[in-house]
Write a protein that holds these residues in place. Structure first.
Motif, PDB file in Angstrom:
ATOM      1  N   THR A 269       0.869  -1.166   0.000  1.00 41.22           N
ATOM      2  CA  THR A 269       0.000   0.000   0.000  1.00 41.22           C
ATOM      3  C   THR A 269       0.915   1.228   0.000  1.00 41.22           C
ATOM      4  OG1 THR A 269      -0.096   0.064   2.416  1.00 41.22           O
ATOM      5  CG2 THR A 269      -1.822  -1.182   1.278  1.00 41.22           C
ATOM      6  N   ILE A 270       0.391   2.362  -0.385  1.00 41.89           N
ATOM      7  CA  ILE A 270       1.182   3.596  -0.385  1.00 41.89           C
ATOM      8  C   ILE A 270       1.096   4.182   1.007  1.00 41.89           C
ATOM      9  CG2 ILE A 270       1.488   5.869  -1.420  1.00 41.89           C
ATOM     10  CD1 ILE A 270      -0.052   4.745  -3.883  1.00 41.89           C
ATOM     11  N   GLY A 271       2.199   4.134   1.732  1.00 36.44           N
ATOM     12  CA  GLY A 271       2.209   4.573   3.125  1.00 36.44           C
ATOM     13  C   GLY A 271       3.293   5.599   3.402  1.00 36.44           C
ATOM     14  N   ALA A 272       3.700   5.675   4.667  1.00 37.61           N
ATOM     15  CA  ALA A 272       4.673   6.672   5.120  1.00 37.61           C
ATOM     16  C   ALA A 272       6.014   6.537   4.399  1.00 37.61           C
ATOM     17  CB  ALA A 272       4.874   6.557   6.628  1.00 37.61           C
ATOM     18  N   LYS A 273       6.410   5.313   4.089  1.00 30.14           N
ATOM     19  CA  LYS A 273       7.688   5.104   3.397  1.00 30.14           C
ATOM     20  C   LYS A 273       7.687   5.807   2.039  1.00 30.14           C
ATOM     21  CE  LYS A 273      10.444   1.418   1.384  1.00 30.14           C
ATOM     22  NZ  LYS A 273      10.384   0.039   0.930  1.00 30.14           N
ATOM     23  N   GLU A 274       6.560   5.750   1.346  1.00 26.25           N
ATOM     24  CA  GLU A 274       6.469   6.329   0.014  1.00 26.25           C
ATOM     25  C   GLU A 274       6.152   7.817   0.044  1.00 26.25           C
ATOM     26  OE1 GLU A 274       6.343   2.224   0.080  1.00 26.25           O
ATOM     27  OE2 GLU A 274       4.771   3.474   0.947  1.00 26.25           O
ATOM     28  N   THR A 275       5.341   8.249   0.975  1.00 26.21           N
ATOM     29  CA  THR A 275       4.892   9.644   0.995  1.00 26.21           C
ATOM     30  C   THR A 275       5.708  10.527   1.924  1.00 26.21           C
ATOM     31  OG1 THR A 275       3.284   9.283   2.766  1.00 26.21           O
ATOM     32  CG2 THR A 275       2.519   8.956   0.496  1.00 26.21           C
ATOM     33  N   GLY A 276       6.511   9.915   2.774  1.00 26.62           N
ATOM     34  CA  GLY A 276       7.247  10.679   3.767  1.00 26.62           C
ATOM     35  C   GLY A 276       6.423  10.803   5.036  1.00 26.62           C
ATOM     36  N   PHE A 277       7.095  10.851   6.157  1.00 23.22           N
ATOM     37  CA  PHE A 277       6.417  10.864   7.449  1.00 23.22           C
ATOM     38  C   PHE A 277       5.486  12.062   7.594  1.00 23.22           C
ATOM     39  CE2 PHE A 277       6.236  11.918  11.991  1.00 23.22           C
ATOM     40  CZ  PHE A 277       5.644  10.749  12.459  1.00 23.22           C
ATOM     41  N   LYS A 278       5.959  13.238   7.175  1.00 22.55           N
ATOM     42  CA  LYS A 278       5.154  14.465   7.317  1.00 22.55           C
ATOM     43  C   LYS A 278       3.823  14.333   6.569  1.00 22.55           C
ATOM     44  CE  LYS A 278       5.196  19.352   6.230  1.00 22.55           C
ATOM     45  NZ  LYS A 278       5.851  20.400   5.439  1.00 22.55           N
ATOM     46  N   ASN A 279       3.874  13.855   5.333  1.00 20.62           N
ATOM     47  CA  ASN A 279       2.644  13.707   4.554  1.00 20.62           C
ATOM     48  C   ASN A 279       1.759  12.603   5.111  1.00 20.62           C
ATOM     49  OD1 ASN A 279       3.127  15.769   2.734  1.00 20.62           O
ATOM     50  ND2 ASN A 279       4.292  14.462   1.374  1.00 20.62           N
ATOM     51  N   ALA A 280       2.374  11.535   5.606  1.00 17.28           N
ATOM     52  CA  ALA A 280       1.588  10.435   6.170  1.00 17.28           C
ATOM     53  C   ALA A 280       0.798  10.923   7.384  1.00 17.28           C
ATOM     54  CB  ALA A 280       2.488   9.267   6.551  1.00 17.28           C
ATOM     55  N   VAL A 281       1.442  11.705   8.230  1.00 13.67           N
ATOM     56  CA  VAL A 281       0.749  12.256   9.398  1.00 13.67           C
ATOM     57  C   VAL A 281      -0.334  13.232   8.945  1.00 13.67           C
ATOM     58  CG1 VAL A 281       1.010  13.712  11.456  1.00 13.67           C
ATOM     59  CG2 VAL A 281       2.669  11.916  10.981  1.00 13.67           C
ATOM     60  N   GLY A 282      -0.023  14.058   7.959  1.00 20.28           N
ATOM     61  CA  GLY A 282      -1.007  15.008   7.432  1.00 20.28           C
ATOM     62  C   GLY A 282      -2.215  14.309   6.834  1.00 20.28           C
ATOM     63  N   ASN A 283      -1.977  13.150   6.206  1.00 16.18           N
ATOM     64  CA  ASN A 283      -3.075  12.414   5.588  1.00 16.18           C
ATOM     65  C   ASN A 283      -4.092  11.918   6.611  1.00 16.18           C
ATOM     66  OD1 ASN A 283      -2.380  12.731   2.917  1.00 16.18           O
ATOM     67  ND2 ASN A 283      -1.155  10.864   2.841  1.00 16.18           N
ATOM     68  N   VAL A 284      -3.653  11.727   7.839  1.00 19.37           N
ATOM     69  CA  VAL A 284      -4.569  11.288   8.898  1.00 19.37           C
ATOM     70  C   VAL A 284      -5.674  12.323   9.107  1.00 19.37           C
ATOM     71  CG1 VAL A 284      -4.732  10.808  11.380  1.00 19.37           C
ATOM     72  CG2 VAL A 284      -2.828   9.871  10.049  1.00 19.37           C
ATOM     73  N   PHE A 285      -5.335  13.604   8.893  1.00 18.74           N
ATOM     74  CA  PHE A 285      -6.283  14.686   9.148  1.00 18.74           C
ATOM     75  C   PHE A 285      -6.982  15.184   7.883  1.00 18.74           C
ATOM     76  CE2 PHE A 285      -3.011  14.817  12.439  1.00 18.74           C
ATOM     77  CZ  PHE A 285      -3.802  14.630  13.555  1.00 18.74           C
ATOM     78  N   ASN A 286      -6.592  14.649   6.733  1.00 25.74           N
ATOM     79  CA  ASN A 286      -7.197  15.076   5.467  1.00 25.74           C
ATOM     80  C   ASN A 286      -8.496  14.340   5.187  1.00 25.74           C
ATOM     81  OD1 ASN A 286      -5.188  16.873   4.723  1.00 25.74           O
ATOM     82  ND2 ASN A 286      -3.986  15.331   3.649  1.00 25.74           N
ATOM     83  N   LYS A 287      -9.289  14.931   4.328  1.00 20.90           N
ATOM     84  CA  LYS A 287     -10.467  14.239   3.806  1.00 20.90           C
ATOM     85  C   LYS A 287      -9.962  13.108   2.915  1.00 20.90           C
ATOM     86  CE  LYS A 287     -13.449  18.262   3.805  1.00 20.90           C
ATOM     87  NZ  LYS A 287     -14.169  19.234   3.011  1.00 20.90           N
TER      88      LYS A 287
END
Length: 115
Positions: free
Chosen positions: A52-70
């Motif tokens: 799956t596309i996760g923190a490794k691919e998107t970077g930690f900052k974006n992965a954390v941000g995705n938690v709060f995104n629609k």
């Protein structure tokens, strides 16, 4: 180089194609599945031995941000982070909205003839 993308409406065909990729020597680390629903994405990844596309691919900052995104923002961010423009990501996200599943392959050399 952008990943190769295939679109599916049939989970069984997706599983067959992932198996074919593995037989061609494409590593698990180069094969990603993405559906609109997180549960479906996880189930398909588990059943096909894909990622799956996760923190490794998107970077930690974006992965954390995705938690709060629609959900739509999260999907577009994931697609953008693996190599597509924001416009392309928006088009792919529309396909996911329609119930499609996307298969991304980042090993372009091994899949030249497959795609």
């Amino acid at each position: 180089m952008k990943p190769v993308v295939k679109e599916y409406t049939n989970d069984e065909q997706l599983m067959k194609d992932v198996e074919e990729l593995q037989q061609m020597g494409v590593a698990k680390e180069d094969v990603y599945v993405l559906a609109h629903d997180d549960d479906r994405t996880e189930r398909l990844a588990d059943n096909t031995n894909a990622n799956t596309i996760g923190a490794k691919e998107t970077g930690f900052k974006n992965a954390v941000g995705n938690v709060f995104n629609k959900k739509g923002d999260e999907l577009r961010n994931k697609i953008h982070e693996i190599g597509f423009s924001e416009d392309e990501a928006a088009q792919f996200e529309k396909r996911l909205d329609e119930g499609k599943v996307l298969l991304f392959v980042t090993d372009n050399e091994k899949v030249k003839s497959w795609a």
